[in-house]
Design a protein around this motif. Structure first.
Motif, short mmCIF file in Angstrom:
data_model
loop_
_atom_site.label_atom_id
_atom_site.label_comp_id
_atom_site.label_asym_id
_atom_site.label_seq_id
_atom_site.Cartn_x
_atom_site.Cartn_y
_atom_site.Cartn_z
N ASP A 2 0.84 -1.20 0.00
CA ASP A 2 0.00 0.00 0.00
C ASP A 2 0.87 1.25 0.00
O ASP A 2 0.64 2.20 0.76
N ALA A 3 1.88 1.24 -0.88
CA ALA A 3 2.83 2.36 -0.93
C ALA A 3 2.21 3.56 -1.64
O ALA A 3 1.48 3.42 -2.63
N ASP A 4 2.51 4.76 -1.13
CA ASP A 4 2.09 5.99 -1.79
C ASP A 4 3.02 6.34 -2.95
O ASP A 4 2.63 7.09 -3.84
N PHE A 5 4.24 5.84 -2.90
CA PHE A 5 5.22 6.12 -3.95
C PHE A 5 6.30 5.05 -3.90
O PHE A 5 6.48 4.37 -2.88
N ILE A 6 7.01 4.88 -5.01
CA ILE A 6 8.23 4.08 -5.00
C ILE A 6 9.32 4.87 -5.70
O ILE A 6 9.06 5.65 -6.62
N GLY A 7 10.54 4.69 -5.23
CA GLY A 7 11.71 5.32 -5.84
C GLY A 7 12.73 4.26 -6.18
O GLY A 7 13.04 3.40 -5.35
N ILE A 8 13.25 4.31 -7.40
CA ILE A 8 14.22 3.33 -7.86
C ILE A 8 15.54 4.04 -8.15
O ILE A 8 15.57 4.99 -8.93
N GLY A 9 16.60 3.58 -7.53
CA GLY A 9 17.93 4.12 -7.79
C GLY A 9 18.76 3.12 -8.56
O GLY A 9 18.94 1.98 -8.13
N TYR A 10 19.26 3.54 -9.73
CA TYR A 10 20.11 2.75 -10.62
C TYR A 10 19.61 1.32 -10.81
O TYR A 10 20.36 0.35 -10.76
N GLY A 11 18.29 1.22 -11.05
CA GLY A 11 17.68 -0.06 -11.40
C GLY A 11 17.60 -0.20 -12.91
O GLY A 11 18.14 0.61 -13.68
N LEU A 12 16.91 -1.25 -13.37
CA LEU A 12 16.79 -1.46 -14.80
C LEU A 12 15.51 -2.21 -15.11
O LEU A 12 14.98 -2.93 -14.28
#
Length: 421
Positions: free
Chosen positions: A215-225
């Protein structure tokens, strides 16, 4: 842009908490893990290292606290900088806990910045493929806490203080992230603001898989693919060939990775004879000798009979699910996503990822993309030698500010040299 906290006193942490969780100061020798505002708007972060303690600054510099060039020295619950000024530790609230994910018990830590309350954003971290725990050792959570974000971090299964066996099975790791999110919410008792997941490197797979159930309000991805494991291997091989001056051999590299992809998916039964013939045909060629990729380079050094009879135990124990399609995974995500990519990423080349993210955005996915130029995997700036080798220098400016502002829901202005795509 994010503003940094400063001027806070060292924390006084209560020794116990209800529900069986524990609060305890983090210390070893003369160093205490935590965030130390320098008084000029910057931060120094101290974490445990494999030998002694490491430091990181909010500007991205890193090193060992014992280095002659370190910006400060440990002095019990404080740091003393090179000018002799005492830097108290940020007054955080730290709650250590243990929680269940299926039949596995995991160790977690909730870290709240000073004044945390019902509007304070929360991040639960999904870390990368490393085989060590993050509690007390990873700098990224403390970079967020120093920027006013509450963080829940945990040792993933088979690492640190957590139980279970180390794995790279993404659905299982997503289950762990969902369980960690539930534990963070339990400890916070709904006294928090925006709640999100941040996945770094391999965690860029895990956070999207977990986002709806958490139930996340946002997700952040760092140097993913946004490529699967086989595509990642092929991309790395192609990049290695091009950077090594072997552009004419790129089609041969693709032939190789097509074969090795069939091998790993079939448990080393399909493609073995073709692989043996390919390896014999190009044995001794310098372009082949130096290939690594994600797994193809390992396979090149294992006898065919051993592959057929034993597979590759170092890979097999990871319990990899080869069936996942990253585009389909992201297509099912309704949560707003930030993707922060390293423009010169050798481990996760970004061209295909950029193309697919833009395609998903055109279909209606809520995706924000920033690319940091001249940075390698981990958001590392680097110095590149004539032979192509790279020496990392620092985490690029603006990356941590971007992630913190995304958690706040207030991404504005510029972030280092990053460009929005």
């Amino acid at each position: 842009m994010a503003s940094l906290l400063g001027g806070c006193q060292a924390d006084e942490i209560e020794p116990s908490l209800v529900d069986g969780t524990q609060r305890a100061p983090m210390t070893s020798g003369d160093c205490m893990v935590g965030v130390y505002p320098s008084g000029d708007g910057e931060l120094i972060i101290v974490t445990e290292g494999s030998e002694g303690f490491n430091y990181a600054t909010s500007a991205g510099e890193i090193g060992q606290i014992a280095d002659a060039t370190a910006p400060a020295r440990c002095a019990g619950p404080t740091l003393v900088n090179t000018d002799g000024i005492v830097l108290p530790r940020l007054q955080t609230t730290v709650t250590d806990t243990r929680f269940q994910s299926g039949d596995i018990e995991l160790a977690g830590r909730l870290i709240q910045p000073p004044g945390a309350g019902p509007d304070t954003p929360v991040i639960v971290f999904a870390h990368g493929s490393e085989e060590e725990g993050w509690i007390g050792r990873a700098r990224d959570p403390y970079q967020m806490v120093g920027r006013g974000i509450t963080v829940f971090v945990y040792d993933k299964r088979g690492t640190g203080a957590s139980g279970g066996t180390y794995s790279q099975n993404f659905p299982d790791l997503a289950d762990d992230l969902v369980a960690a999110s539930a534990e963070a919410r339990r400890l916070l008792v709904d006294r928090h603001g925006r709640f999100g997941l941040v996945g770094l490197s391999q965690g860029g797979w895990i956070a999207p898989l977990a986002s709806e159930r958490a139930d996340a309000d946002f997700i952040g991805i760092g140097y993913g693919l946004v490529v699967d494991i086989r595509e990642e291997d092929a991309s790395q091989v192609e990049l290695e060939l091009r950077e090594g001056g072997y552009s004419e051999e790129v089609p041969l590299g693709r032939e190789l990775t097509d074969i090795t992809a069939r091998m790993v998916v079939s448990n080393y039964q399909d493609g073995l004879e073709e692989f043996a013939a390919f390896r014999d045909r190009y044995a001794g060629e310098p372009w082949l000798a130096n290939l690594r990729g994600g797994y193809s380079g390992v396979l090149l050094n294992i006898p065919i009979a051993q592959l057929r009879d034993e597979g590759v135990p170092m890979f097999d124990r990871l319990n990899i699910d080869w069936s996942l399609d990253p585009v389909e995974v992201l297509r099912d995500v309704q949560t707003p996503q930030l993707w922060a990519l390293a423009g010169a990423d050798r481990e996760a080349p970004i061209d295909t990822t950029l193309e697919r993210l833009r395609g998903l955005r055109a279909e209606g996915s809520d995706i924000t993309i920033y690319v940091f130029p001249e940075t390698d995997h981990g958001m590392w700036e680097f110095a590149q030698a004539d032979d192509g080798s790279r020496e990392i220098t620092r985490v690029t400016d603006g990356f941590y500010d971007l992630m913190a502002d995304w958690a706040r829901g207030d991404v504005t202005g510029t972030y280092g040299r990053a460009t929005q795509r």
